[in-house]
Scaffold this motif. Sequence first.
Motif, short mmCIF file in Angstrom:
data_model
loop_
_atom_site.label_atom_id
_atom_site.label_comp_id
_atom_site.label_asym_id
_atom_site.label_seq_id
_atom_site.Cartn_x
_atom_site.Cartn_y
_atom_site.Cartn_z
N GLN A 75 0.86 -1.18 0.00
CA GLN A 75 0.00 0.00 0.00
C GLN A 75 0.89 1.22 0.00
OE1 GLN A 75 -2.29 -0.60 3.63
NE2 GLN A 75 -4.11 -0.54 2.36
N PHE A 77 0.66 5.51 -0.95
CA PHE A 77 -0.09 6.66 -1.44
C PHE A 77 0.87 7.83 -1.53
CE2 PHE A 77 -3.20 3.95 0.73
CZ PHE A 77 -4.13 3.78 -0.29
N GLY A 79 2.62 11.13 -1.39
CA GLY A 79 2.47 12.30 -0.54
C GLY A 79 1.80 12.04 0.80
N HIS A 80 1.63 10.77 1.14
CA HIS A 80 0.99 10.43 2.40
C HIS A 80 1.90 9.55 3.25
CE1 HIS A 80 -2.44 11.62 0.00
NE2 HIS A 80 -3.17 11.70 1.08
N GLY A 81 1.91 9.84 4.52
CA GLY A 81 2.69 9.00 5.43
C GLY A 81 1.75 8.17 6.29
N VAL A 82 2.23 7.05 6.77
CA VAL A 82 1.40 6.19 7.62
C VAL A 82 1.27 6.85 8.98
CG1 VAL A 82 1.18 3.91 8.68
CG2 VAL A 82 2.33 4.15 6.48
N SER A 83 0.05 7.11 9.42
CA SER A 83 -0.07 7.68 10.76
C SER A 83 -0.62 6.68 11.75
CB SER A 83 -0.89 8.96 10.76
OG SER A 83 -1.96 8.89 9.91
N TYR A 84 -1.16 5.59 11.26
CA TYR A 84 -1.75 4.63 12.17
C TYR A 84 -1.94 3.33 11.40
CZ TYR A 84 -5.19 3.19 15.74
OH TYR A 84 -5.88 2.56 16.73
N ALA A 85 -1.44 2.24 11.93
CA ALA A 85 -1.57 0.98 11.19
C ALA A 85 -2.05 -0.14 12.09
CB ALA A 85 -0.23 0.61 10.56
N GLU A 86 -3.11 -0.76 11.68
CA GLU A 86 -3.66 -1.87 12.47
C GLU A 86 -3.46 -3.21 11.77
OE1 GLU A 86 -7.31 0.20 14.89
OE2 GLU A 86 -7.73 -0.80 13.00
#
Lengths: 136, 146
Positions: A75, A77, A79-86
Amino acid sequence: MEENIRTVTPEKAEAREASRVERTKDRKTFVPAVDITEDDSNLYIFADMPGADEKGVNVSLENDVLTIDAQVEDQKFEGHGVSYAEYGVGDYHRVFTLNEAVDRDRIEARLKNGVLSIVLPKAEEAKTRSIPIKVG
Amino acid sequence: MIMQTGKNWRWDPWREMERFRREVDSLVTGTRRLPAANFPPMNVFSGDEDVIITSEIPGIDPADIELTVTGDTLTIKGTRKPQEVREGEKWHRRERGSGSFYRSVQLPYNVDGNKVQADYAKGVLTIVLPRSEAERPRKISVTKGN
């Protein structure tokens, strides 16, 4: 602990290294949750493999060992950073030993909405047949 | 598996406590609560203009998913139907869960509800939540005084 059947499986189980098979890729591998049912003519396997598409899935039967594999894209995206991963994203791998003869030419597998459905028709000789008992 | 990595994601000790309490409950009673609180699992990706949430919900009809956005809260509701079994079919294994689910997530900022897009493919739900126009950071030029 008895599992409540109606409970939704909370997490994907990651494949243990203890399966004695070492992986060459540095990637997570998950064991897909499955439902297995059987009727007189077929064995059915349903496996949850979210993120997998038909190109990456491989189902193979060798002798009586059925292997399910799926490669899943990461996964990302722009310009996007992971802020929360479950949940983790990775490949799927699971191996079953079939204890019944299967008609390998008629095996069907399809993938829909991240669920792999496999129909394994039982070989003719393995089907239950009722044998009339004669009065001697 | 919970990782807190974002700088703009608010850590809520009460939510953590609630989660912990539920875990203990399930250990003591041997049952899990319904609907499962941590289903569907979510990954959150933040950008400057929007938040992208992905969620694994395999084998569901997209029409059975209900999404609502209010301010900075996203609510996801739905039902995952159990595998149907026909007459004469018997179970060997049952690991895939089913039942209703409900989850509320707090987003790092208010969202423009009209522009939210949701797409379901390969068993994964992807929701794009644009930051509300009124809340976007604005550059203010400083004028030189006399």
